[in-house]
Write an enzyme that holds these catalytic residues in place. Structure first.
Site, PDB file in Angstrom:
ATOM      1  N   PRO A 100       2.157   9.761  -0.085  1.00 40.97           N
ATOM      2  CA  PRO A 100       0.695   9.797  -0.133  1.00 40.97           C
ATOM      3  C   PRO A 100       0.039   8.459   0.192  1.00 40.97           C
ATOM      4  O   PRO A 100       0.568   7.401  -0.155  1.00 40.97           O
ATOM      5  CB  PRO A 100       0.399  10.190  -1.593  1.00 40.97           C
ATOM      6  CG  PRO A 100       1.653   9.900  -2.346  1.00 40.97           C
ATOM      7  CD  PRO A 100       2.778  10.083  -1.377  1.00 40.97           C
ATOM      8  N   ASN A 101      -1.077   8.566   0.873  1.00 38.74           N
ATOM      9  CA  ASN A 101      -1.961   7.423   1.190  1.00 38.74           C
ATOM     10  C   ASN A 101      -1.431   6.508   2.285  1.00 38.74           C
ATOM     11  O   ASN A 101      -2.151   5.619   2.745  1.00 38.74           O
ATOM     12  CB  ASN A 101      -2.293   6.605  -0.075  1.00 38.74           C
ATOM     13  CG  ASN A 101      -2.940   7.464  -1.149  1.00 38.74           C
ATOM     14  OD1 ASN A 101      -3.921   8.153  -0.858  1.00 38.74           O
ATOM     15  ND2 ASN A 101      -2.399   7.482  -2.341  1.00 38.74           N
ATOM     16  N   ARG A 140      -6.479   0.972   4.346  1.00 40.09           N
ATOM     17  CA  ARG A 140      -6.257   1.000   2.906  1.00 40.09           C
ATOM     18  C   ARG A 140      -5.818  -0.370   2.372  1.00 40.09           C
ATOM     19  O   ARG A 140      -4.800  -0.908   2.813  1.00 40.09           O
ATOM     20  CB  ARG A 140      -5.133   2.018   2.664  1.00 40.09           C
ATOM     21  CG  ARG A 140      -4.663   2.096   1.280  1.00 40.09           C
ATOM     22  CD  ARG A 140      -3.352   2.864   1.180  1.00 40.09           C
ATOM     23  NE  ARG A 140      -2.975   2.947  -0.205  1.00 40.09           N
ATOM     24  CZ  ARG A 140      -1.759   3.161  -0.635  1.00 40.09           C
ATOM     25  NH1 ARG A 140      -0.772   3.341   0.221  1.00 40.09           N
ATOM     26  NH2 ARG A 140      -1.512   3.210  -1.913  1.00 40.09           N
ATOM     27  N   TYR A 157      -1.342  -4.038   2.023  1.00 40.35           N
ATOM     28  CA  TYR A 157      -0.551  -3.272   2.984  1.00 40.35           C
ATOM     29  C   TYR A 157      -0.720  -3.721   4.440  1.00 40.35           C
ATOM     30  O   TYR A 157      -0.105  -3.146   5.327  1.00 40.35           O
ATOM     31  CB  TYR A 157      -0.892  -1.776   2.846  1.00 40.35           C
ATOM     32  CG  TYR A 157      -0.697  -1.277   1.428  1.00 40.35           C
ATOM     33  CD1 TYR A 157       0.546  -1.359   0.811  1.00 40.35           C
ATOM     34  CD2 TYR A 157      -1.761  -0.747   0.693  1.00 40.35           C
ATOM     35  CE1 TYR A 157       0.729  -0.926  -0.503  1.00 40.35           C
ATOM     36  CE2 TYR A 157      -1.592  -0.308  -0.618  1.00 40.35           C
ATOM     37  CZ  TYR A 157      -0.347  -0.407  -1.205  1.00 40.35           C
ATOM     38  OH  TYR A 157      -0.162   0.023  -2.499  1.00 40.35           O
ATOM     39  N   ASN A 160       9.399   5.772   2.097  1.00 43.40           N
ATOM     40  CA  ASN A 160       8.360   5.093   1.313  1.00 43.40           C
ATOM     41  C   ASN A 160       7.637   6.193   0.553  1.00 43.40           C
ATOM     42  O   ASN A 160       6.811   6.924   1.113  1.00 43.40           O
ATOM     43  CB  ASN A 160       7.387   4.314   2.198  1.00 43.40           C
ATOM     44  CG  ASN A 160       6.408   3.507   1.350  1.00 43.40           C
ATOM     45  OD1 ASN A 160       6.269   3.726   0.140  1.00 43.40           O
ATOM     46  ND2 ASN A 160       5.722   2.564   1.986  1.00 43.40           N
ATOM     47  N   ALA A 177       3.192   6.089  -4.487  1.00 40.65           N
ATOM     48  CA  ALA A 177       3.146   6.044  -5.960  1.00 40.65           C
ATOM     49  C   ALA A 177       4.174   6.969  -6.614  1.00 40.65           C
ATOM     50  O   ALA A 177       4.555   6.747  -7.771  1.00 40.65           O
ATOM     51  CB  ALA A 177       1.741   6.385  -6.447  1.00 40.65           C
ATOM     52  N   GLU A 185      15.098   3.047   0.104  1.00 40.29           N
ATOM     53  CA  GLU A 185      13.723   2.984  -0.420  1.00 40.29           C
ATOM     54  C   GLU A 185      13.011   1.800   0.231  1.00 40.29           C
ATOM     55  O   GLU A 185      13.548   0.695   0.238  1.00 40.29           O
ATOM     56  CB  GLU A 185      13.814   2.786  -1.948  1.00 40.29           C
ATOM     57  CG  GLU A 185      12.481   2.581  -2.622  1.00 40.29           C
ATOM     58  CD  GLU A 185      12.615   2.218  -4.114  1.00 40.29           C
ATOM     59  OE1 GLU A 185      13.725   2.321  -4.674  1.00 40.29           O
ATOM     60  OE2 GLU A 185      11.596   1.828  -4.684  1.00 40.29           O
ATOM     61  N   HIS A 198       9.144  -0.387   0.759  1.00 41.38           N
ATOM     62  CA  HIS A 198       7.743  -0.620   0.392  1.00 41.38           C
ATOM     63  C   HIS A 198       7.204  -1.747   1.247  1.00 41.38           C
ATOM     64  O   HIS A 198       7.915  -2.728   1.507  1.00 41.38           O
ATOM     65  CB  HIS A 198       7.620  -1.009  -1.081  1.00 41.38           C
ATOM     66  CG  HIS A 198       8.153   0.039  -2.000  1.00 41.38           C
ATOM     67  ND1 HIS A 198       7.468   1.187  -2.291  1.00 41.38           N
ATOM     68  CD2 HIS A 198       9.332   0.126  -2.655  1.00 41.38           C
ATOM     69  CE1 HIS A 198       8.207   1.935  -3.096  1.00 41.38           C
ATOM     70  NE2 HIS A 198       9.344   1.319  -3.317  1.00 41.38           N
ATOM     71  N   ARG A 229       3.097  -6.666  -8.708  1.00 39.31           N
ATOM     72  CA  ARG A 229       1.795  -6.033  -8.924  1.00 39.31           C
ATOM     73  C   ARG A 229       1.707  -5.464 -10.348  1.00 39.31           C
ATOM     74  O   ARG A 229       2.344  -5.962 -11.243  1.00 39.31           O
ATOM     75  CB  ARG A 229       1.592  -4.975  -7.834  1.00 39.31           C
ATOM     76  CG  ARG A 229       1.676  -5.609  -6.437  1.00 39.31           C
ATOM     77  CD  ARG A 229       1.551  -4.586  -5.343  1.00 39.31           C
ATOM     78  NE  ARG A 229       0.272  -3.895  -5.404  1.00 39.31           N
ATOM     79  CZ  ARG A 229       0.019  -2.756  -4.747  1.00 39.31           C
ATOM     80  NH1 ARG A 229       0.961  -2.210  -3.980  1.00 39.31           N
ATOM     81  NH2 ARG A 229      -1.162  -2.190  -4.836  1.00 39.31           N
TER      82      ARG A 229
HETATM   83  C1  DQA Z   1       3.913   1.243  -1.773  1.00 38.01           C
HETATM   84  C2  DQA Z   1       3.826   0.668  -3.196  1.00 38.01           C
HETATM   85  C3  DQA Z   1       3.412   1.741  -4.197  1.00 38.01           C
HETATM   86  O1  DQA Z   1       3.299   1.167  -5.493  1.00 38.01           O
HETATM   87  C4  DQA Z   1       2.072   2.324  -3.819  1.00 38.01           C
HETATM   88  O2  DQA Z   1       1.717   3.366  -4.697  1.00 38.01           O
HETATM   89  C5  DQA Z   1       2.014   2.778  -2.392  1.00 38.01           C
HETATM   90  C6  DQA Z   1       2.618   1.940  -1.375  1.00 38.01           C
HETATM   91  C7  DQA Z   1       4.202   0.154  -0.729  1.00 38.01           C
HETATM   92  O3  DQA Z   1       4.571   0.504   0.384  1.00 38.01           O
HETATM   93  O4  DQA Z   1       4.029  -1.038  -1.010  1.00 38.01           O
HETATM   94  O5  DQA Z   1       1.396   3.789  -2.074  1.00 38.01           O
HETATM   95  O6  DQA Z   1       4.973   2.179  -1.738  1.00 38.01           O
END
Ligand code: DQA
Length: 150
Positions: A9-10, A17, A22, A73, A76, A97, A99, A106
């Site tokens: 998501p997102n 964003r 990011y 990725n 959240a 994994e 990010h 954070r």
């Molecule tokens: C993320 C880190 C997560 O905590 C966050 O919710 C994201 C992006 C990252 O790529 O840094 O949506 O996965």
């Protein structure tokens, strides 16, 4: 080698964003760079995004016999997605994994990854480069496995 790149998501809003976390690049720009590197490494990529945990799980199930690895990725869901964690444990392709940000630097709730124990590795904090490093890791892993079996 064929890899699934799965964003949660997102991550479709990259570039707009929270650029302080990011970066300025859109997913389309990041994907284009990743695809260029994949061609150099002889890797085929299947890039997908889904905003729900169930949607991500369905993609992992549907592609599980078609890919040699997954760059994930989970956004959240990384921090509380137990069903996603179980889906990773249920399939055979190895998962890395990734990010863009470094969650440990954070908020405290981001410090936990429930998916880390079922992944083969984790790359975080390098912005868009995190994806490329994961791609590189898969390619080198396959090369060294080939060398070991010779
Ligand atoms: C993320 C880190 C997560 O905590 C966050 O919710 C994201 C992006 C990252 O790529 O840094 O949506 O996965």
């Amino acid at each position: 080698m064929r890899l699934l790149v799965l964003n949660g998501p997102n991550l479709n809003l990259l570039g707009e964003r929270e650029p302080e976390h990011y970066g300025q690049a859109s997913w389309a720009e990041i994907e284009a760079g990743l695809r260029r590197r994949a061609v150099e490494l002889g890797v085929e990529l299947d890039c997908r995004q889904h905003s729900s945990e169930g949607g991500m799980i369905d993609i992992l199930h549907a592609t599980r016999h078609e890919v040699d690895g997954v760059i994930l990725n989970a956004g959240a869901y990384t921090h509380y997605g137990y069903a996603l964690r179980d889906a990773i444990a249920a399939i055979s392709p190895p998962v890395i994994e990734v990010h863009l940000s470094l969650p440990e630097s954070r908020e405290e709730w981001r410090h936990v990854s429930v998916i880390a124990p079922v992944c083969i590795g984790r790359i975080a904090g390098f912005g868009a480069l995190s994806y490329e490093l994961a791609l590189e890791a898969f390619a080198r892993r396959v090369r060294s496995e080939g060398a070991e079996s010779r």
